[in-house]
Design an enzyme around this catalytic site. Sequence first.
Site, mmCIF file in Angstrom:
data_model
loop_
_atom_site.group_PDB
_atom_site.id
_atom_site.type_symbol
_atom_site.label_atom_id
_atom_site.label_comp_id
_atom_site.label_asym_id
_atom_site.label_seq_id
_atom_site.Cartn_x
_atom_site.Cartn_y
_atom_site.Cartn_z
ATOM 1 N N GLY A 106 0.829 -1.208 0.000
ATOM 2 C CA GLY A 106 0.000 0.000 0.000
ATOM 3 C C GLY A 106 0.860 1.252 0.000
ATOM 4 N N ASP A 330 0.220 -0.755 13.194
ATOM 5 C CA ASP A 330 0.651 -2.058 12.659
ATOM 6 C C ASP A 330 0.915 -3.076 13.767
ATOM 7 O OD1 ASP A 330 0.446 -1.102 10.091
ATOM 8 O OD2 ASP A 330 2.551 -0.493 9.978
ATOM 9 N N ARG A 403 1.917 -9.557 8.996
ATOM 10 C CA ARG A 403 1.863 -9.310 10.439
ATOM 11 C C ARG A 403 0.980 -10.333 11.157
ATOM 12 N NH1 ARG A 403 5.145 -5.126 10.482
ATOM 13 N NH2 ARG A 403 4.819 -3.461 8.991
HETATM 14 C C1 S3P Z 1 2.788 3.351 6.483
HETATM 15 C C2 S3P Z 1 1.723 3.924 7.116
HETATM 16 C C3 S3P Z 1 0.678 3.147 7.791
HETATM 17 C C4 S3P Z 1 1.114 1.714 8.068
HETATM 18 C C5 S3P Z 1 1.806 1.093 6.900
HETATM 19 C C6 S3P Z 1 3.008 1.905 6.481
HETATM 20 C C7 S3P Z 1 3.758 4.232 5.798
HETATM 21 O O1 S3P Z 1 -0.471 3.129 6.985
HETATM 22 O O2 S3P Z 1 -0.002 0.939 8.447
HETATM 23 O O3 S3P Z 1 2.230 -0.217 7.224
HETATM 24 O O4 S3P Z 1 4.887 3.790 5.517
HETATM 25 O O5 S3P Z 1 3.418 5.396 5.554
HETATM 26 P P1 S3P Z 1 -1.530 4.343 7.003
HETATM 27 O O6 S3P Z 1 -0.741 5.562 6.954
HETATM 28 O O7 S3P Z 1 -2.406 4.202 5.823
HETATM 29 O O8 S3P Z 1 -2.288 4.158 8.290
#
Ligand code: S3P
Length: 446
Positions: A106, A330, A403
């Site tokens: 993501g 996380d 995770r």
């Molecule tokens: C991350 C932000 C988090 C986290 C993801 C990594 C990042 O997500 O859960 O594993 O590197 O910016 P969100 O910002 O969408 O909550």
Amino acid sequence: MSITLKRAADGQNLIIELKDVALSGKIHIPGDKSISHRALILGAISSGQTTIEGLLLGEDPRSTANCFEAMGVKISPLNAEKVTVEGIGLENLQEPNDVLQAGNSGTTMRLILGILAAQRGKFFTITGDSSLRSRPMSRVIKPLQQMGAAIWARKANTLAPLAISGSKLLPLEYHSPIASAQVKSCLLLAGLAIEGKTTVIEPALSRDHSERMLEAFGAKIERDPIDNIATIIGPASLTGQNVVVPGDISSAAFWLVAACIVEGSQLTIKNVGINPTRTGVLEILQEMGADLSLENERMITREPVADIHVKYSKLKGCEISGAIIPRLIDEIPILAVAAVFAQGTTVIKDAAELRVKESDRLAVIARELTKMGAKITELPDGLEITGSGSLVGTEVESYNDHRIAMSLAIAALGAQKTTTIKGVEAATISYPNFIATLQSVCGMEE
Ligand code: S3P
């Protein structure tokens, strides 16, 4: 005293049974995933060379590197001790001749989108694996469209694959409905190409690695951490830097909980990033009664780092809710494991975001720990866990979520009888050596 820890023949399943074995040793955890992505991204769009030490070799940063290689950026093999990124500058990214692949990541998709949307005259498509293709992209598409971006996506502009026609973007002051570092970072990266101020205001403070690293690479950033405001003043041109990536506190969390729940254990975790926007897990474990202490605190490339000692501790339940949630987002699956071994009830609230991570983490962790005998009620935005102090091993499933795979492996260390974790391979997304480290803390040869 006995240990059974073996991979099934296909490498996909892990079988764990531990009897009267305490965990001990010094652990080196892999590089921080968030910082690794950002070092690759900023390195690629800077002028000059960036070097990265301690880069996470997991699948997710590989996806980021692959995307930029497809746009003409030269990156040395990621397993080099010092990875080099030959930055070509924001304006020289090439239009890729195929679909960009963000895999399971993501962060790759959402952060890169801010850069692609501002590439005037170039066209991009980007997709990911089946998990990523079901995760919400409208949270970044909508504000980018307000800035003038041309983006198309499946299911009424919400899901990948995405198509982007780079265009001239305008500044925006965006009140984000969610505390998300991915949303904030996407917009700050878009703001690099925009004349004027691009501002993101969040309901709670999310991780600030982008702000710290953008400043280090030469961007003008204004921050108000009390009101959760971050601004980039564009246009900005970045210059390559030498980045040293600290260990990932999200990976350290598995060992912190493992030591707390397995009697007689004592672990030292070296070189852990303790950026205050990430240390919610330490605060909650301390509130639960964990015996942990920080040593050798220092700064590495604008990020605070420490070694953490942790010992077996009698934990008690607590409430986890509100502004701390983005600071441990996380770590909720592994904190759910800690809660099972704690006395009393733990309530986790305000964590509906977990439903749109690599899996629906609230549903999956509740279901899989329940199979092992945990008493968990799923709430719309969290979990209610009544500590039972013990679990009984059985067959559980990672649902291809790194995770979840690792949380279940730690739960298995505290469980009676044998646990088989299906799909343990998923751990390589963020922790390629997880099983080797598990063997070493259990006193087995790696
Ligand atoms: C991350 C932000 C988090 C986290 C993801 C990594 C990042 O997500 O859960 O594993 O590197 O910016 P969100 O910002 O969408 O909550």
